[in-house]
Design a protein around this motif. Structure first.
Motif, PDB file in Angstrom:
ATOM      1  N   ARG B  97       0.844  -1.200   0.000  1.00 55.05           N
ATOM      2  CA  ARG B  97       0.000   0.000   0.000  1.00 55.05           C
ATOM      3  C   ARG B  97       0.867   1.232   0.000  1.00 55.05           C
ATOM      4  O   ARG B  97       0.660   2.170   0.771  1.00 55.05           O
ATOM      5  N   PRO B  99       2.775   3.963  -2.726  1.00 55.03           N
ATOM      6  CA  PRO B  99       2.951   4.336  -4.134  1.00 55.03           C
ATOM      7  C   PRO B  99       4.408   4.408  -4.567  1.00 55.03           C
ATOM      8  O   PRO B  99       4.686   4.499  -5.753  1.00 55.03           O
ATOM      9  N   SER B 157       3.851   3.168   6.183  1.00 57.68           N
ATOM     10  CA  SER B 157       4.199   3.316   4.778  1.00 57.68           C
ATOM     11  C   SER B 157       5.597   3.925   4.578  1.00 57.68           C
ATOM     12  O   SER B 157       6.400   3.421   3.799  1.00 57.68           O
ATOM     13  N   ALA B 232      -6.699  -2.890  -1.087  1.00 61.80           N
ATOM     14  CA  ALA B 232      -6.756  -1.422  -1.155  1.00 61.80           C
ATOM     15  C   ALA B 232      -6.905  -0.793   0.227  1.00 61.80           C
ATOM     16  O   ALA B 232      -6.338   0.259   0.497  1.00 61.80           O
ATOM     17  N   PRO B 287      -7.323   1.563 -11.550  1.00 57.91           N
ATOM     18  CA  PRO B 287      -6.613   0.815 -10.515  1.00 57.91           C
ATOM     19  C   PRO B 287      -6.909  -0.686 -10.450  1.00 57.91           C
ATOM     20  O   PRO B 287      -6.241  -1.399  -9.715  1.00 57.91           O
TER      21      PRO B 287
END
Lengths: 274, 345
Positions: B97, B99, B157, B232, B287
């Motif tokens: 998760r 980018p 993240s 997601a 997506p």
């Protein structure tokens, strides 16, 4: 028969978080879990939907050990709505609700009319059908929670487990989310922070304190001045409210000093999960 | 984002597939005809015909060799490399998760090169498969080290990326140590050039190794397309949707390790492709992984072929390492994604 926990225990970092909890959800009714921060509400909910494994005791679904139910069968029966789950992926409202069809579809199955109908029905039930194509990022907190509930409903569950679904919402949205859950007619188990909302919307309440259920039953039986003082450490006065349900009033200056064991909290609303 | 019909009709699908195929063939044709040695287009096609179907056109042995054995194999490998690295990036971005996740930034490429160099210099045999094996072990070790670091640091993240930076440094240092202490001057020069990414040494046997790896790994990823969508909102959300989170993570992390290790062992480390291409693909097809993964494979392939052509013509009389060319595009893209991620939160 529906979901029940029998003397379940779970610990983290050698600390007992859920300590011998026994409770039972009644079909089509709303069971509210209340308790101070760190009382084990979130952990208990995760044990009930098997996101964590119980260390001892057993969770049953229709008298069957939850641990023996295949993963996908479980997801078709039981849905979980997290507190504040978000994403960086650019998804539309409908994309999010479609995720609820995951357990119903094989790895290679294409999108079917049944799936489409389930998604549309779910969006209709939470009153978000008009927002079908709107981007997730542009929704307000209350709308996001509605979409999460729609995603859960697209799983076509009979039991819905929600971890503080009203957290971070303004009062109007808190009320509308809880009213929505009452309308659904699905068995709900949810953690709540607000004692008055629990009193207003729950059919049953279980009070958690240090990982144990210290009281459970109908809200008027459970929510007593004595119990709230003991568990939450605040002084309250309870009387019949205009709705016919009990209303809990928080007393800043306790009438009898000494009844309160812990210093009174300045505000009712807690922003951290329990 | 417009809401496209759920099942686009077959004519549209076939048209898109044909257009994509045409773009890929065009890129390969460009790669075969552009180069230091000026070879007419007709001769190039004749050489391709000779090589593939034994047509027996009169093409000089040198031209035949350059077109078929050198440029075509190189173009095909560039395509496989770009496709699998982009695929790896898309998988890692979904599972973590994040980018910014991709094999290079997470240190998996660095781990694979340490493994490959260890085999090359310490010498457990020089065949391609053994170097790939070393690279695979290195990639898995790097993945485990970075995962342990990230979990230990809180697992958020940003921590994953920091752990990747630390992992990259660690494994690059290990590679440098092996090269400086154990390699002779000739070996050291070769390894350093290879580390920057280089299609120069590619021949047909490399293509025969990379092709099945790419196809099988792509198949495995496609089987998990719907499951990746379910990530997601995080691992708990996926689990509550009936996804076997632990098994899926193991299978897909292993798949990215295999793809990365295979490409690193053949061409060295090529950064940023796995970062940039998935974002470009998401912009084009949305997506959903059932469409995103094939798009990554094809766009990555085309991008890498074009990057390789650029590496050959950017500086006259010289070939830039492919990793330098991809970084020229990738680093600004990285900055852009970082900037946008900051604005979004």
């Amino acid at each position: 028969m529906t979901l029940a926990a029998h003397d379940i225990r779970w610990s983290a970092a050698r600390r007992m978080i859920v300590d011998g909890v026994t409770l039972r959800a009644e079909p089509g009714r709303i069971l509210g879990l209340i308790g101070p921060n760190g009382s084990g509400k979130s952990s208990l909910l995760r044990l009930l939907c098997r996101l964590r494994k119980v260390e001892s005791g057993v969770v049953t679904l229709d008298d069957r050990d939850l641990a023996t139910v295949p993963r996908r069968d479980l997801a078709k029966r039981l849905a979980f709505v997290e507190q504040q789950a978000s994403t960086e992926v650019q998804l539309s409202v409908c994309d999010v609700v479609k995720l609820g069809r995951t357990p119903h579809r094989g790895a290679l199955a294409s999108w079917s009319d049944v799936d489409e109908a389930a998604v549309e029905a779910a969006l209709e039930r939470v009153d978000m059908a008009a927002r079908h194509d709107q981007l997730w990022h542009t929704l307000s907190g209350g709308e996001r929670q509605r979409v999460h509930i729609a995603r859960a409903l697209a799983q076509e569950p009979r039991e819905l487990i929600l971890d503080e679904p009203t957290n971070h919402l303004d009062i109007q949205h808190q009320l509308s989310i809880l009213a929505l859950l009452r309308r659904l007619g699905v068995t709900c188990i949810l953690a709540l922070h607000d004692l008055n909302l629990a009193s207003l919307f729950c059919d049953e309440i279980a009070v958690l304190h240090e990982g144990k259920v210290v009281a459970s039953g109908a809200p008027p039986d459970v929510l007593t001045e004595d119990l709230i003082a003991r568990v939450f450490g605040v002084a309250v006065s309870i009387r019949a409210g205009a709705s016919g349900r009990r209303h809990i009033e928080y007393l800043i200056d306790p009438p009898e000093p000494g009844v309160v064991t812990a210093p009174p909290r300045p505000a009712l609303k807690n922003t951290h999960g329990g | 984002m417009s809401h496209a019909p759920i099942e686009p009709n077959w004519a549209a699908r076939v048209a898109i597939a044909l257009a994509v195929l045409l773009a890929l063939v065009t890129a390969i044709t460009l790669a075969v005809t552009i180069g230091e040695m000026q070879i007419p287009l007709s001769t190039a096609f004749q050489a391709l015909g000779n090589g593939m179907f034994d047509l027996g056109y009169p093409v000089s042995a040198i031209q035949q060799g350059v077109i078929f054995d050198y440029r075509l194999s190189r173009a095909l490998l560039a395509a496989l490399c770009g496709g699998t690295l982009a695929l790896s990036g898309a998988i890692l971005q979904a599972l973590l998760r994040n980018p910014l996740a991709e094999p290079y930034i997470l240190g998996i490429s660095a781990g694979a090169s340490t493994g490959a160099v260890a085999v090359m210099i310490l010498g457990f045999g020089g065949a391609v498969l053994t170097i790939s094996g070393g690279a695979f072990i290195g990639a898995v070790v790097a993945l485990l080290v970075v995962a342990a670091l990230a979990t230990g640091a809180g697992g958020s993240s940003d921590r994953v990326i920091l752990a990747g930076v630390a992992g990259s440094q660690l494994f690059n240092a290990a590679t440098a140590t092996i090269v400086t202490t154990l390699a002779n001057a000739e070996q050291a020069r070769g390894v350093m050039f290879w580390l920057l990414g280089n299609f120069g040494g590619v021949r047909w046997p490399d293509v025969w190794v990379a092709t099945p790896v790419a196809l099988i790994c792509f198949g495995v990823c496609m089987l998990h397309a719907k499951v990746l969508d379910a990530f997601a909102f995080g691992a708990d959300a996926a689990a509550s949707l009936g996804v076997a989170v632990t098994r899926v993570r193991i299978v897909l992390f292993a798949t990215t390790a295999v793809m990365t290790a295979t490409m690193v062992s053949i061409v060295g480390t090529v950064g940023f492709v796995g970062l940039v291409i998935p974002h470009a693909a998401r912009f084009l097809v949305g997506p959903a992984h059932a469409r995103l993964l094939p798009a990554c494979l094809v766009i990555g392939a085309i991008f890498m072929i074009l990057a390789d052509i650029l590496s050959r013509i950017l500086v006259p009389q010289q070939i830039l390492p492919i990793g330098v060319v991809t970084a020229l595009f990738g680093a600004p893209a990285f900055a852009l994604i970082l900037y946008r991620a900051r604005r979004a939160t």
